[in-house]
Structures are given as C-alpha cells and as structure tokens.
Design an enzyme around this catalytic site. Structure first.
Site, PDB file in Angstrom:
ATOM      1  N   ASP A 371      -8.196  18.527  12.684  1.00 18.52           N
ATOM      2  CA  ASP A 371      -7.205  19.517  12.981  1.00 18.52           C
ATOM      3  C   ASP A 371      -6.498  19.173  14.280  1.00 18.52           C
ATOM      4  O   ASP A 371      -7.061  19.230  15.228  1.00 18.52           O
ATOM      5  CB  ASP A 371      -7.868  20.798  13.013  1.00 18.52           C
ATOM      6  CG  ASP A 371      -8.056  21.231  11.548  1.00 18.52           C
ATOM      7  OD1 ASP A 371      -7.571  22.269  11.348  1.00 18.52           O
ATOM      8  OD2 ASP A 371      -8.560  20.569  10.701  1.00 18.52           O
ATOM      9  N   THR A 372      -5.207  19.028  15.034  1.00 27.17           N
ATOM     10  CA  THR A 372      -4.193  18.253  15.750  1.00 27.17           C
ATOM     11  C   THR A 372      -3.097  19.171  16.254  1.00 27.17           C
ATOM     12  O   THR A 372      -2.724  20.111  15.591  1.00 27.17           O
ATOM     13  CB  THR A 372      -3.591  17.214  14.790  1.00 27.17           C
ATOM     14  OG1 THR A 372      -4.655  16.376  14.338  1.00 27.17           O
ATOM     15  CG2 THR A 372      -2.537  16.395  15.458  1.00 27.17           C
ATOM     16  N   THR A 373      -2.511  18.806  17.379  1.00 25.38           N
ATOM     17  CA  THR A 373      -1.331  19.551  17.838  1.00 25.38           C
ATOM     18  C   THR A 373      -0.189  18.583  18.010  1.00 25.38           C
ATOM     19  O   THR A 373      -0.377  17.439  18.436  1.00 25.38           O
ATOM     20  CB  THR A 373      -1.602  20.318  19.144  1.00 25.38           C
ATOM     21  OG1 THR A 373      -0.613  21.334  19.327  1.00 25.38           O
ATOM     22  CG2 THR A 373      -1.597  19.400  20.367  1.00 25.38           C
TER      23      THR A 373
END
Length: 560
Positions: A371-373
């Site tokens: 899960d990443t921004t």
C-alpha cells in the site's frame, strides 16, 4: 458498505463529465496534489515561502509519513521523476534500498512459505531509501533549509492531528493483521504502543499524536542524511534486529546510496510518456501504451467493452514481460530498449484479438538475452516533481525499531527464490519494485506530473489516465474520477505463477453494456472496492497549472 448506498451515484454537474467529483483546481504560481489535505497545505506553504517544487514535495512526503502512515514513511523507499527547467529535461531518481548483506539466499529458502518470501516479518525488510532520496533531491534542487522541511510535521507529531477516514480504515485493518499469529510478525509491541495503546487504532476524526516520530524527525532535521543512516537512529535499528532476530543492520544503512537514473520514454500519439527503468515497473506503462497505440481506442468508444478488452490484454502481455525481465540492473542484463521498442510492441499487439481472450499470456523472447503514497508539486519556475513513496504491502513489515515511531517496509518479499531468474534474491540487491512516478511531456515541454498508487494497479492506472486524457479528451480531474478496471493474477516477479486468465475487477461506474460485452468475450468481472488506486496529477499549460486529486481517498489538490 450498506446495501442502501450501493445503488446511489454522484450528483449532477452543470459542466464537465457527469461522473466527475469536482473540477480541477487552477493556479498561476504553483500547485500541489497529495493523498492528504494537510500535506498539500504544507506543500503550498513551502512554495509561498520561496521554496522549490522539490522543497514542497519533500515537506509533503515527510508529513504523509505522519498523517498517512498506512502508506509511507521514513522506513520505506522513494522514486521521483521531475522536470528540470534549467537543464530542460526529465530527471529520474531511484531511491530504493538493498537487501541486508548478511542475509543469504539459503536462509531465505529455509524459511520460505510455499517457496515465497513472507509478506511480513524480518525476512521481508530491506534498507529504507526514502530519507536519502529526499536528501539527494534537496541537495540538487532545494532552496529552503533542510530543517525547515521537517518543522510542520514535527509540530503535528507532537500536538496531534485528526485521523482521515481512509487512514482510520486501513489502520484498523493493519491492527487486525499484525495481531494475527498466523501472519508471523516477529514483534508487535511497538506497533501497539504507537497506534493502538488502548487496544484499538484511532477512529476517523480522532486526534492522533506520534511524539516518537516527531523526535525521529528532529534527529533527521538536525543531522541531515546522516541523522538517519548513522548515529542514534542507525544504532537503535541495529539493536532492535539483534534483539528480535533479524538481519538489517547499521552497516546496511551506512552503505546505502540512491541513484540518479536516465528515465525511459515512449511516444503515445504525440505525448512523450516517461518511466523509470527497473528495478521498478515503470516500463510496464510504456509497454502497454506502445501496444495500445496500434489500436483505435477513440473509435472503440470510452469505457466500451472493446476498449477495455484491448487495454486488459495489453496489461497481461506487459506483465508477463515484467515477471520475466524486471530486476535490479546491477545484477541482471535487462533488454530495456527492446522491451519499449515500437517493433516489439507491434509483435505483441498482434497477439491481441478483438473477439477472444489470449490463453495463455506469455513473455516475449528477448534477442540475445537468456500500500503507497503518490504526490506531485510544481513551482513558478516551471519545475514539476512527480514523487512516489511507500512502505509497501499492508503498511509494511509490521516491525518498528524501538522508540522511533515508524514502521519498516517489506519490499524484500518481492524477490523470487528461483535459480537463474533476474530477480532472484541476493545480499545487497534491490528487489523488484511496484511504485512508479509518472511524467509526460509534449513537444519537449513539461505537460503532466501524475501517478496512480497501489501495487499492480499502478501501470494499469497510469495507462488509463493517459488514454483518458489523450484518446478520450477528458479533463485532469475527470480522468482521475473515471471508472477504472484492474486485472490481477498475472505471473509475478517473485515467482508466483499466473492464475489462468487472471481476475478482472471493474468499478461500479463501468457501464452495463461494457460488462455484458466483456462477459461475452469470456471475462468474469468482479468488484474490489479500494483496489483501484489513488490518483494525483498536475498539468502544465502556458502560464498556469491545473491540479487534481483522488476522490477514492483522502487527498486534496491545491494551487495558487
């Protein structure tokens, strides 16, 4: 979600696409789009204080490690593409870390689960590269003082800030996962101490403070790059893994260095789309676009079964190449020019049939080759930064060095354990990476800084954004709000085999006619809420910027 809400769609708009959540925001001096309003506001504050787009991007990323900890932080890696207005070129930065030098392939194999590295725990941890990436960017392009970039986040970490809706949801999900004994997390006390001290994670709107992370930010603000990779933080990390039985050490931190890299690009109907070369998956976007350029997507119609089918098949073919060839170029010969050549694209596109599914999809045979921004920022000088940063899957490894307030990434689980594969595990090697920033130019001028976060969704999402803008003429916000598709089940770079023709997921807004048409071709569309990525983008037009953010998450776009 309640069944009552599932049939409800967005309200009517007087202008633009009816499915758009809002219009793009506009400004003539600068812009920022991030996954959290507070981070976007901090970025704009940096620009208004005289900072560069790089200053704004770094400050926003620091803040996201606090306010969006389910996706990113100083324990993860970072990649960037940016437009350098002085050099008048797109510049790339690979800020990914390497595997522990003391961890052997034999040890991995002895502790693997079904031949695959566990998702969480000590075997999944690789050296964090984000802080070094920020430092490299700041040393070359920063205007403000390094410590100034940390000041807003230090204050928020100490005083606390309300938790956003999506963040609250995924914190609760991580809490359930990390406390599940079957997951095999080697240590959970530090997670519980920071994010669930009363037995639960904070709910939406509750104030959350992380003074331990604030102290870590102070150490980095005062010590620069060495404040993280040497000294107290490195010593604490070293003692932590000695205590719980891991391999990452202060020596691994001290040895880490990011790398400036030449990005690759392809022309897609007059737009030059850029991507970072492996060990990331940026080439997958370029390969998909190269194949799709061979077809008249505009003539097929927006969100038609024919258009979606061709896009999905291009994805399947590109991902088989991704699984076969993408790896750390320091350890493997990667045929980049061949993979993104127009000739190879024509060869692969010829496999796509309009009336049936290709079975099976397979990689091409390279000539002579065994899960990443996400966030972006732009300034008044024309610099545009596209930056992506992540702790990877499920918030990260589940492991937090004592008293530092951040979690370490689990990127190491993306190695394969198969002999002879380019991505086979080795000490001191960078694993295959999913996170990819996006960038596009037109006529040698910067046009678009964009990204769609979310594991395998990223090249699929990037391709959908480009086709929505180029083939279908959507606006910047409309392209992000348009219903998306996601295909899973291709062969993975860690050795997981393809699952037949894979699984196709469609957002609820995809028209019924497209669903029926895809079903007639043999697809069985499913639904996977939350799996369709997180979009941010900035578009440059003469004398002004447009900025857009993801309606599916907690983000915000601002401009001035």
């Amino acid at each position: 979600m309640s069944e009552t809400f599932k049939s409800i769609r967005g309200g009517d708009r007087v202008a633009g696409a009816p499915f758009a959540s809002r219009s793009a925001v506009w400004g003539s001096h600068g812009a920022a789009a991030t996954a959290h309003p507070m981070a976007s506001l901090i970025a704009i504050d940096m620009l208004r204080a005289g900072g560069s787009a790089v200053d704004a991007a770094i400050a926003a990323n620091i803040a996201l490690g606090l306010v969006e900890p389910i996706a990113c932080g100083v324990g993860g890696d970072a990649f960037a593409l940016l437009w350098d207005p002085r050099a008048r070129e797109v510049v790339g930065l690979n800020g990914s870390g390497r595997s522990p030098r003391s961890l052997s392939l034999e040890t991995h194999r002895s502790r693997a689960r079904a031949g695959v590295i566990p998702t969480h725990g000590v075997l999944s941890v690789s050296t964090p590269g984000a802080v070094d990436a920020w430092w490299m960017l700041h040393q070359r392009y920063g205007r403000l003082k390094w410590a100034d970039l940390f000041a807003p986040s230090i204050a928020l970490a100490e005083a606390g800030t309300p938790v956003a809706q999506t963040v609250a949801h995924y914190l609760a999900t991580s809490h359930r996962a990390f406390t599940n004994p079957r997951l095999g997390v080697d240590e959970t006390d530090n997670f519980l101490k920071v994010w669930a001290p009363e037995g639960r994670t904070p709910a939406e709107g509750e104030l959350f403070a992380n003074p331990a992370l604030g102290r870590t930010f102070r150490l980095i603000a005062e010590g620069g790059r060495e404040g993280f990779y040497e000294g107290e933080i490195a010593e604490t990390l070293d003692r932590y893994f000695a205590r719980i039985g891991g391999w990452l050490s202060k020596a691994d931190l001290a040895a880490h260095r990011g790398e400036w890299v030449a990005p690759a690009h392809v022309d897609y109907r007059g737009a030059e789309v850029w991507g970072l070369p492996p060990n990331g998956q940026g080439l997958a976007t370029l390969q998909m676009l190269n194949m799709l350029e061979r077809f008249d997507l505009a003539g097929m119609g927006f969100l038609s079964a024919a258009s979606l089918h061709h896009q999905i098949e291009a994805k399947r073919l590109a991902f088989e190449d991704r699984a076969r060839y993408y790896a750390d170029p320091a350890f493997a010969e990667i045929p980049i020019e061949w993979l993104i050549s127009k000739d190879y694209a024509a060869e692969r596109a010829a496999l796509i049939q309009p009336d049936r599914i290709l079975t099976p999809a397979y990689p091409g045979e390279a000539p002579g080759q065994g899960d990443t921004t996400y966030l972006c920022a732009a300034d008044s000088d024309g610099m545009m930064v596209s930056l992506i940063q992540s702790n990877f899957q499920g918030m990260g490894s589940g492991l937090m060095p004592d008293g530092l307030g951040f979690m370490l990434q689990n990127r190491g689980r993306h190695f394969t354990l198969q002999d002879g594969h380019p991505n086979v595990y080795a000490p001191g090697k960078r694993p295959f990476h999913t996170i990819i920033p996006g960038f596009a130019t037109k006529g040698g001028e910067p046009w678009l800084a964009f990204g769609v976060m979310g594991g395998n969704m990223q090249p699929q999402g990037q391709t959908q954004i480009i086709t929505d803008l180029v083939d279908y003429g959507l606006g910047l916000q409309e392209a992000g709000d348009a219903p998306r598709w996601l295909h899973e089940g291709s062969t993975e770079p860690n050795g997981e085999a393809a699952q037949g023709n894979g699984e196709l997921f469609l957002e609820s807004g995809v028209p019924e006619a497209a669903r029926t048409g895809l079903a007639a071709l043999g697809w069985t569309p499913g639904h996977a809420p939350g799996a369709f990525g997180g979009y941010q983008a900035i578009e440059r037009l003469p004398g002004r910027y447009a900025a857009a953010s993801e309606m599916r998450k907690d983000g915000a776009a601002l401009a001035y």
